[in-house]
Motif scaffolding. Structure first.
Motif, short mmCIF file in Angstrom:
data_model
loop_
_atom_site.label_atom_id
_atom_site.label_comp_id
_atom_site.label_asym_id
_atom_site.label_seq_id
_atom_site.Cartn_x
_atom_site.Cartn_y
_atom_site.Cartn_z
N GLU A 24 -14.62 -20.77 8.85
CA GLU A 24 -14.21 -22.18 8.91
C GLU A 24 -13.29 -22.39 10.10
OE1 GLU A 24 -13.51 -22.74 4.18
OE2 GLU A 24 -12.26 -21.38 5.33
N ARG A 25 -13.48 -23.48 10.78
CA ARG A 25 -12.56 -23.86 11.84
C ARG A 25 -11.39 -24.61 11.21
NH1 ARG A 25 -13.50 -28.14 16.76
NH2 ARG A 25 -11.51 -27.75 17.80
N VAL A 26 -10.19 -24.15 11.47
CA VAL A 26 -8.99 -24.80 10.93
C VAL A 26 -8.19 -25.39 12.09
CG1 VAL A 26 -8.88 -23.41 8.83
CG2 VAL A 26 -7.72 -22.60 10.88
N ARG A 27 -7.24 -26.24 11.76
CA ARG A 27 -6.56 -27.03 12.78
C ARG A 27 -5.36 -26.33 13.42
NH1 ARG A 27 -8.94 -31.86 12.55
NH2 ARG A 27 -10.10 -32.24 10.65
N SER A 28 -4.88 -25.25 12.83
CA SER A 28 -3.67 -24.63 13.38
C SER A 28 -3.62 -23.14 13.04
CB SER A 28 -2.42 -25.31 12.83
OG SER A 28 -2.27 -25.02 11.45
N LYS A 29 -2.76 -22.46 13.77
CA LYS A 29 -2.52 -21.04 13.50
C LYS A 29 -1.92 -20.87 12.10
CE LYS A 29 -0.80 -19.08 17.03
NZ LYS A 29 0.10 -18.55 18.06
N SER A 30 -1.07 -21.80 11.70
CA SER A 30 -0.47 -21.71 10.36
C SER A 30 -1.51 -21.84 9.27
CB SER A 30 0.62 -22.78 10.20
OG SER A 30 1.69 -22.50 11.06
N GLU A 31 -2.45 -22.77 9.43
CA GLU A 31 -3.52 -22.89 8.43
C GLU A 31 -4.36 -21.62 8.40
OE1 GLU A 31 -4.18 -27.70 8.14
OE2 GLU A 31 -5.64 -26.52 9.26
N LEU A 32 -4.56 -21.00 9.54
CA LEU A 32 -5.28 -19.73 9.60
C LEU A 32 -4.51 -18.66 8.80
CD1 LEU A 32 -7.56 -17.95 10.68
CD2 LEU A 32 -6.18 -17.59 12.73
N LEU A 33 -3.20 -18.59 8.98
CA LEU A 33 -2.39 -17.62 8.25
C LEU A 33 -2.42 -17.88 6.74
CD1 LEU A 33 0.68 -17.45 10.65
CD2 LEU A 33 -1.06 -15.68 10.31
N ILE A 34 -2.37 -19.14 6.35
CA ILE A 34 -2.45 -19.48 4.92
C ILE A 34 -3.79 -19.05 4.36
CG2 ILE A 34 -2.54 -21.40 3.28
CD1 ILE A 34 -0.46 -22.82 5.18
N SER A 35 -4.86 -19.34 5.08
CA SER A 35 -6.20 -18.92 4.66
C SER A 35 -6.27 -17.41 4.47
CB SER A 35 -7.24 -19.39 5.68
OG SER A 35 -8.49 -18.80 5.40
N GLU A 36 -5.69 -16.67 5.42
CA GLU A 36 -5.70 -15.20 5.33
C GLU A 36 -4.96 -14.72 4.08
OE1 GLU A 36 -4.04 -13.91 9.05
OE2 GLU A 36 -5.96 -14.12 10.11
#
Length: 137
Positions: A24-36
């Protein structure tokens, strides 16, 4: 958590290239970290899945950052990350969104999880883990 839905659209000026392990493409590095972190703990989630909320008898379509599910109980939570809390207009929009959630029964600590950050106070992954352990495991 398996319902199909179209992904959110990105503004033309948004050139972020953050992709989750799920592709999934997310809007920010923070959203990427939350997803992880959600994936690390095996928490089922949907990114920007649309929900319909009511405001003055009018339907408002909203896309919370994450719709997450407690693995044990199946309870659904909305998880919003407010990532630009030092931007006045962003804060104003975030407050309107929180008011709309509250009017529709989404309350902090009941079925709504929030994290936030500013340039001086970035996302703290230990806090994300604390929320995951408190509400989702």
């Amino acid at each position: 958590m398996t319902e199909q839905y179209p992904p959110g659209e990105f503004e033309k000026e948004n050139h972020s290239e953050f992709f989750t392990a799920k592709g999934e493409r997310v809007r920010s590095k923070s959203e990427l970290l939350i997803s992880e972190q959600l994936c690390k703990h095996g928490i089922p989630y949907r990114y920007e899945k649309t929900i319909e909320l009511l405001e003055w008898n009018r339907v408002i379509v909203c896309r919370p950052d994450f719709t997450v599910m407690n693995r044990r109980t199946g309870k659904i939570y909305l998880y919003e990350h407010f990532g630009r809390m030092d931007d006045f207009m962003y804060v104003e929009n975030s407050m309107r969104k929180l008011d709309l959630y509250e009017k529709n029964g989404y309350l902090l600590g009941k079925n709504l999880i929030i994290t936030r950050e500013t340039i001086a106070s970035p996302l703290n992954i230990q806090k994300v883990d604390s929320y995951i352990k408190e509400f989702l495991l």
